[in-house]
Design a protein around this motif. Structure first.
Motif, PDB file in Angstrom:
ATOM      1  N   UNK A  41       0.820  -1.229   0.000  1.00  0.00           N
ATOM      2  CA  UNK A  41       0.000   0.000   0.000  1.00  0.00           C
ATOM      3  C   UNK A  41       0.844   1.266   0.000  1.00  0.00           C
ATOM      4  N   UNK A  42       2.186   1.153   0.187  1.00  0.00           N
ATOM      5  CA  UNK A  42       3.074   2.292   0.174  1.00  0.00           C
ATOM      6  C   UNK A  42       3.708   2.511  -1.196  1.00  0.00           C
ATOM      7  N   UNK A  43       4.445   1.477  -1.644  1.00  0.00           N
ATOM      8  CA  UNK A  43       5.161   1.625  -2.911  1.00  0.00           C
ATOM      9  C   UNK A  43       4.451   0.964  -4.078  1.00  0.00           C
ATOM     10  N   UNK A  44       3.327   0.237  -3.772  1.00  0.00           N
ATOM     11  CA  UNK A  44       2.498  -0.428  -4.806  1.00  0.00           C
ATOM     12  C   UNK A  44       3.254  -1.518  -5.563  1.00  0.00           C
ATOM     13  N   UNK A  45       4.317  -2.015  -4.982  1.00  0.00           N
ATOM     14  CA  UNK A  45       5.053  -3.114  -5.588  1.00  0.00           C
ATOM     15  C   UNK A  45       4.413  -4.423  -5.159  1.00  0.00           C
ATOM     16  N   UNK A  46       4.351  -5.393  -6.085  1.00  0.00           N
ATOM     17  CA  UNK A  46       3.802  -6.705  -5.778  1.00  0.00           C
ATOM     18  C   UNK A  46       4.898  -7.615  -5.251  1.00  0.00           C
ATOM     19  N   UNK A  91       5.661 -11.224  -2.441  1.00  0.00           N
ATOM     20  CA  UNK A  91       5.041 -12.372  -1.779  1.00  0.00           C
ATOM     21  C   UNK A  91       4.464 -11.941  -0.449  1.00  0.00           C
ATOM     22  N   UNK A  92       3.382 -12.563  -0.066  1.00  0.00           N
ATOM     23  CA  UNK A  92       2.711 -12.173   1.175  1.00  0.00           C
ATOM     24  C   UNK A  92       3.574 -12.378   2.396  1.00  0.00           C
ATOM     25  N   UNK A  93       4.638 -13.218   2.236  1.00  0.00           N
ATOM     26  CA  UNK A  93       5.560 -13.445   3.359  1.00  0.00           C
ATOM     27  C   UNK A  93       6.621 -12.361   3.469  1.00  0.00           C
ATOM     28  N   UNK A  94       6.689 -11.476   2.468  1.00  0.00           N
ATOM     29  CA  UNK A  94       7.713 -10.443   2.445  1.00  0.00           C
ATOM     30  C   UNK A  94       7.166  -9.083   2.898  1.00  0.00           C
ATOM     31  N   UNK A  95       6.432  -9.105   3.983  1.00  0.00           N
ATOM     32  CA  UNK A  95       5.885  -7.871   4.527  1.00  0.00           C
ATOM     33  C   UNK A  95       4.959  -8.143   5.694  1.00  0.00           C
ATOM     34  N   UNK A  96       4.259  -7.118   6.137  1.00  0.00           N
ATOM     35  CA  UNK A  96       3.325  -7.238   7.251  1.00  0.00           C
ATOM     36  C   UNK A  96       2.048  -6.486   6.934  1.00  0.00           C
ATOM     37  N   UNK A  97       0.952  -7.003   7.487  1.00  0.00           N
ATOM     38  CA  UNK A  97      -0.337  -6.342   7.314  1.00  0.00           C
ATOM     39  C   UNK A  97      -0.557  -5.367   8.460  1.00  0.00           C
ATOM     40  N   UNK A  98      -0.706  -4.107   8.126  1.00  0.00           N
ATOM     41  CA  UNK A  98      -0.931  -3.051   9.105  1.00  0.00           C
ATOM     42  C   UNK A  98      -2.351  -2.520   8.961  1.00  0.00           C
ATOM     43  N   UNK A  99      -2.815  -1.702   9.939  1.00  0.00           N
ATOM     44  CA  UNK A  99      -4.170  -1.119   9.808  1.00  0.00           C
ATOM     45  C   UNK A  99      -4.339  -0.328   8.517  1.00  0.00           C
ATOM     46  N   UNK A 100      -3.244   0.234   8.022  1.00  0.00           N
ATOM     47  CA  UNK A 100      -3.336   1.016   6.793  1.00  0.00           C
ATOM     48  C   UNK A 100      -3.215   0.169   5.533  1.00  0.00           C
ATOM     49  N   UNK A 101      -2.936  -1.137   5.713  1.00  0.00           N
ATOM     50  CA  UNK A 101      -2.802  -2.029   4.566  1.00  0.00           C
ATOM     51  C   UNK A 101      -1.535  -2.853   4.654  1.00  0.00           C
ATOM     52  N   UNK A 102      -1.247  -3.603   3.606  1.00  0.00           N
ATOM     53  CA  UNK A 102      -0.052  -4.441   3.562  1.00  0.00           C
ATOM     54  C   UNK A 102       1.170  -3.568   3.255  1.00  0.00           C
ATOM     55  N   UNK A 103       2.248  -3.732   4.075  1.00  0.00           N
ATOM     56  CA  UNK A 103       3.485  -2.978   3.902  1.00  0.00           C
ATOM     57  C   UNK A 103       4.610  -3.956   3.630  1.00  0.00           C
TER      58      UNK A 103
END
Length: 250
Positions: free
Chosen positions: A16-21, A23-35
């Motif tokens: 939700x920050x850089x709009x790069x796709x 893997x779901x394991x390469x980040x965290x889900x925050x209240x503002x979206x996936x980072x």
């Protein structure tokens, strides 16, 4: 959070920050979206830098506060108490007071080559003389002769000349005022003799006005002015140093 996608059986999520796709394991889900991890690292670096900047600001502020405090007062010379912007002359050291009203002003020899022309030097020498006067129980206080400078072709003081004269006047006014003061006006060698005679008189008058306003009786002040007639007696490096008035205790 952006809609999940899959590619080669790997679940992809858009940051939700850089709009790069990634893997779901390469980040965290925050209240503002996936980072994504890259954006998370950037955020941590920003917080660390911000914290360091805050510490630096606090350190600089503390240093400035300390410097400001030290500049307001300083250690007196030879233990004569604190030297402030305007030195208090009725000082006490080791519970021994000096009452200047009981002292008769005197003067050390006037040097035409190295007169005192600034406030700090005057305070330094005066504080030493006060200490000596206390120790030897003398009825006299040596007030160093001073020589404020003036602007070219004017009777206006330059630098801290006016403050220097006021400090001298304040010191003398606190004594018994039995002594006499000698005020002597000088000029450089530029211009006519008549012009310089008037100019040296005007400079001497400017000093006399400060002395009388400080409460020094006019009859205690002797005035002399020489124009450029005594120019050859001095060995200053610059003509600006010849434009002066000498004030001493007779």
């Amino acid at each position: 959070m952006e809609e999940n996608k899959s590619k080669n059986n790997i679940q992809l999520v858009k940051c939700s920050k850089c709009h790069k796709e990634v893997a779901s394991t390469e980040g965290e889900t925050k209240p503002s979206g996936f980072i994504c991890n890259d954006c998370l690292k950037k955020k941590k670096r920003t917080l660390v830098i911000g914290g360091l900047c805050g510490l630096a600001v606090v350190a600089i502020a503390a240093a400035l506060l300390l410097i400001n405090k030290q500049s307001k007062t300083g250690t007196g010379f030879n233990g004569v108490g604190e030297i402030k912007d305007s030195m208090e002359l009725s000082v006490g050291t080791n519970n021994v007071n000096i009452n200047l009203s009981t002292k008769t002003a005197a003067s050390n020899s006037v040097s035409t080559q190295a007169p005192i022309s600034n406030l700090s030097s005057f305070k330094h020498v005066l504080s030493q003389n006060i200490e000596k006067s206390k120790k030897d129980k003398s009825g006299k206080l040596l007030i160093p002769a001073v020589s404020p400078l003036f602007g070219i072709n004017t009777n206006y003081f330059v630098g801290d000349g006016e403050t220097l004269v006021k400090e001298f006047a304040s010191t003398f006014a606190k004594t018994d005022k039995k002594a006499k003061l000698l005020v002597e006006g000088f000029t450089c060698d530029l211009g006519s003799e008549a012009l310089n005679n008037k100019l040296s008189e005007a400079r001497a008058e400017a000093v006399k006005n400060i002395l009388t306003k400080a409460g020094i009786p006019e009859q205690n002040i002797e005035m002399k002015w020489y124009g450029k007639s005594r120019f050859g007696e001095f060995k200053y490096t610059d003509k600006s140093e010849y434009r002066r008035v000498s004030i001493s205790v007779k």
